[in-house]
Design an enzyme around this catalytic site. Sequence first.
Site, mmCIF file in Angstrom:
data_model
loop_
_atom_site.group_PDB
_atom_site.id
_atom_site.type_symbol
_atom_site.label_atom_id
_atom_site.label_comp_id
_atom_site.label_asym_id
_atom_site.label_seq_id
_atom_site.Cartn_x
_atom_site.Cartn_y
_atom_site.Cartn_z
ATOM 1 N N HIS A 26 0.839 -1.209 0.000
ATOM 2 C CA HIS A 26 0.000 0.000 0.000
ATOM 3 C C HIS A 26 0.872 1.258 0.000
ATOM 4 C CE1 HIS A 26 -3.095 -2.612 2.358
ATOM 5 N NE2 HIS A 26 -3.572 -2.454 1.131
ATOM 6 N N LYS A 50 -16.446 -7.045 9.837
ATOM 7 C CA LYS A 50 -17.170 -6.916 11.112
ATOM 8 C C LYS A 50 -16.190 -6.853 12.282
ATOM 9 C CE LYS A 50 -21.761 -8.373 9.951
ATOM 10 N NZ LYS A 50 -21.709 -9.175 8.699
ATOM 11 N N ARG A 99 -1.792 -6.149 -8.257
ATOM 12 C CA ARG A 99 -0.567 -6.900 -7.957
ATOM 13 C C ARG A 99 -0.313 -7.992 -8.978
ATOM 14 N NH1 ARG A 99 -2.816 -8.050 -2.105
ATOM 15 N NH2 ARG A 99 -4.557 -8.351 -3.533
ATOM 16 N N SER A 137 -2.952 -7.750 3.076
ATOM 17 C CA SER A 137 -3.232 -7.585 4.512
ATOM 18 C C SER A 137 -3.657 -8.918 5.124
ATOM 19 C CB SER A 137 -4.344 -6.550 4.718
ATOM 20 O OG SER A 137 -3.958 -5.309 4.190
#
Length: 172
Positions: A26, A50, A99, A137
């Site tokens: 990022h 969530k 990517r 991530s």
Amino acid sequence: MTANSSPWPGRLAVYPGSFDPLTTGHVDIITRGARLFDRIIVAILVNAEKAPLFSMAERLEIARDVFRDLPNVEVDTFDGLLVDYVKRRGAHAIVRGLRAVSDFEFEFQMALMNRRLEAAIETVFMMPAEQYSYISSRLIKEVFALGGRVSGLVPEMVEARLRDKQADLARK
Ligand code: PNS
């Protein structure tokens, strides 16, 4: 077309994502974007997951710290439709990182849906440096949780926070 009639006044772009957590991939895209656009807004999606590992306050703090020396990078949050946020901020471009080919299908769908929702907003795809092309991530969280090393793959502040979270869990 003269410079004054540019359809992209100020060349402001939005780089949206969950950033749970921010990775060096990022950071690479944002740094490249900051060279391409006058200003780039890193827009962190509220409620993307969530149960995110990093709270919104942490994600904001991390991104603001990492980009403290790049004055044309702003960090903000958004919810609701991305194109509504982009319009509200007066931006005309959405930056997304590509990517690998595997990213393409979903990114293509999102770009075309966003264009259908708001024809004046362009999606600009940028490639990170190849050494970051496998970082996500999700993998960072998985590798770290299983005891693997993630140094160099995330900013140092993220690594430190990951260690804190692990220490907290161990204490419970
Ligand atoms: O980091 P991510 O999870 O790949 O980012 C995905 C994100 C935040 C760009 C996407 O989920 C999004 O734009 N969400 C906002 C809601 C929206 O506009 N959905 C329609 C997209 S076509």
